[in-house]
Design a protein around this motif. Structure first.
Motif, mmCIF file in Angstrom:
data_model
loop_
_atom_site.group_PDB
_atom_site.id
_atom_site.type_symbol
_atom_site.label_atom_id
_atom_site.label_comp_id
_atom_site.label_asym_id
_atom_site.label_seq_id
_atom_site.Cartn_x
_atom_site.Cartn_y
_atom_site.Cartn_z
ATOM 1 N N VAL A 111 17.531 43.870 49.005
ATOM 2 C CA VAL A 111 18.102 43.027 47.802
ATOM 3 C C VAL A 111 18.338 41.581 48.888
ATOM 4 O O VAL A 111 19.173 41.731 49.728
ATOM 5 N N ILE A 112 18.006 40.514 48.013
ATOM 6 C CA ILE A 112 17.901 39.159 48.837
ATOM 7 C C ILE A 112 19.079 38.311 47.873
ATOM 8 O O ILE A 112 18.792 38.120 46.671
ATOM 9 N N ALA A 113 20.185 38.123 48.513
ATOM 10 C CA ALA A 113 21.174 37.252 48.004
ATOM 11 C C ALA A 113 21.439 35.861 48.822
ATOM 12 O O ALA A 113 22.740 35.496 48.808
ATOM 13 N N LEU A 114 20.693 35.517 49.628
ATOM 14 C CA LEU A 114 20.812 34.456 50.447
ATOM 15 C C LEU A 114 20.866 33.153 49.506
ATOM 16 O O LEU A 114 20.292 33.253 48.367
ATOM 17 N N VAL A 150 20.187 41.440 52.237
ATOM 18 C CA VAL A 150 19.995 40.391 53.113
ATOM 19 C C VAL A 150 21.028 39.104 52.495
ATOM 20 O O VAL A 150 20.493 38.759 51.270
ATOM 21 N N GLY A 151 21.982 38.552 53.031
ATOM 22 C CA GLY A 151 22.841 37.396 52.276
ATOM 23 C C GLY A 151 23.921 38.477 51.799
ATOM 24 O O GLY A 151 24.293 38.624 50.452
ATOM 25 N N PHE A 201 23.883 46.580 55.484
ATOM 26 C CA PHE A 201 24.058 45.211 55.404
ATOM 27 C C PHE A 201 23.828 44.381 56.565
ATOM 28 O O PHE A 201 23.959 44.825 57.843
ATOM 29 N N LEU A 202 22.814 43.351 56.346
ATOM 30 C CA LEU A 202 22.350 42.390 57.567
ATOM 31 C C LEU A 202 23.375 41.295 57.629
ATOM 32 O O LEU A 202 23.402 40.539 56.673
ATOM 33 N N LEU A 203 23.979 41.198 58.687
ATOM 34 C CA LEU A 203 25.381 40.524 58.759
ATOM 35 C C LEU A 203 25.227 39.369 59.825
ATOM 36 O O LEU A 203 24.780 39.791 60.855
#
Length: 328
Positions: free
Chosen positions: A71-74, A6-7, A28-30
């Motif tokens: 995995v959060i990379a926002l 996410v991100g 991948f959330l896009l």
């Protein structure tokens, strides 16, 4: 393992790609990059050799469903709205949440949403930029550190670290995540903060106030911050203030950590830290996580941080002014 990212900017795409290389089923959330990634995958232009991969692409978390790892990379600026909207459909009874976000407060926000037992934190020591949809440029480094929220690392953290090592980057498991977060701030605060604040001028940084009748200049990447003696002195002073604030909280960071970070940064060349890119492109700055929350915790610990205080005031003023994009 089934993992969702996410991100999917530079950090999320790079480290999500490393997991994909090890055989993890990676989703991948896009948003804006969906069509490109769905059709062409993700391309990493790396100093260590280019590579590509094709993750599962989704527009909505419901399309992905519960995962073993999220995995959060926002950007931390998105946490308040994104966490409750995007994460619940990805959560199962044993889901682990790994935040790769910079600054303080992110693991606490995740723990409040999903429970502290689900939360891990990761620190990425890497130079990356997203240069186009689905294209990431990897300039240097890549090491990642993993730790658990409010407890020593469990076997699950060591297993995840093994995936990152297999994917191609060094990965260290740590037992004190809070200590590691403060050690990362020793780099992030000066190079993200001064890089942006330099657009207002050296005197504005010293006094913590910008005369808004004067036009903004250019942001400064890492090289000029290190080559100009005035800026280098401010870099070192800020680093030592952060170290002092950490030590006041019982976190053992030696003063030599400042010079170690400076020397590691010299190999990066003209690297534009993420906050500089956000400022130049008119996006909100990660003021809370990277600057204001560390300063609040420093003050609560009775640490004297005049340079950090002045930097926070100036960055808040620049953010409120919302001037046209700064030039590089």
């Amino acid at each position: 393992m089934k993992a969702a990212v996410v991100g999917c900017g530079a950090v999320g795409s790079f480290y999500g790609g490393l997991l994909h290389r090890t055989g993890v089923e990676t989703h991948f959330l896009l948003r804006s990059d969906f069509a490109v990634v769905a059709a062409q995958g993700v391309h990493i232009q790396s100093v260590q050799g280019d590579w590509s991969f094709h993750p599962h692409a989704a527009r909505r978390p419901e399309e992905i469903g519960p995962c073993d790892l999220v995995v959060i990379a926002l950007k931390a600026t998105a946490n308040r709205e994104a966490y409750p909207a995007l994460l619940p459909p990805l959560l199962g009874p044993d889901t682990l949440l790994l935040t790769l976000q910079n600054g303080l407060g992110n693991v606490e926000a995740l723990a409040a949403l999903a429970g502290p037992e689900k939360v891990l934190g990761g620190l990425c020591f890497v130079c990356l930029n997203r240069i186009a949809p689905g294209i990431i440029r990897h300039l240097a480094h890549g090491r990642v550190m993993l730790g658990e929220f409010q407890r020593p690392a469990l076997p699950r953290t060591h297993a995840l670290a093994a995936h990152f090592r297999q994917g191609g980057v060094p990965c260290e498991v740590i037992d004190d995540l809070n200590l590691a977060l403060w050690k990362k701030l020793v780099w992030n605060i000066p190079f993200n903060g001064l890089g942006v604040a330099a657009a207002a001028g050296y005197e504005a940084v010293i006094h913590g106030h910008w005369d808004s009748s004067r036009p903004l200049g250019s942001c400064l990447p890492t090289r000029p911050l290190l080559e100009d003696p005035r800026w280098l002195a401010l870099v070192r002073e800020l680093m030592l203030e952060v170290i002092h604030a950490a030590r006041k909280q019982g976190l053992d960071i030696p003063e030599s950590w400042a010079d170690e970070n400076i020397e590691r940064t010299r190999v990066m060349g003209d690297y534009y830290a993420s906050t500089l890119l956000d400022f130049a492109q008119g996006r909100p700055l990660e003021l809370e996580a990277l600057f204001l929350e560390p300063y609040r915790r420093a003050c609560a610990a009775r640490a004297e941080c005049p340079r950090l205080g002045a930097l926070c005031r100036l960055l808040q003023q620049l953010e409120a002014a919302r001037q046209p994009p700064a030039t590089f």
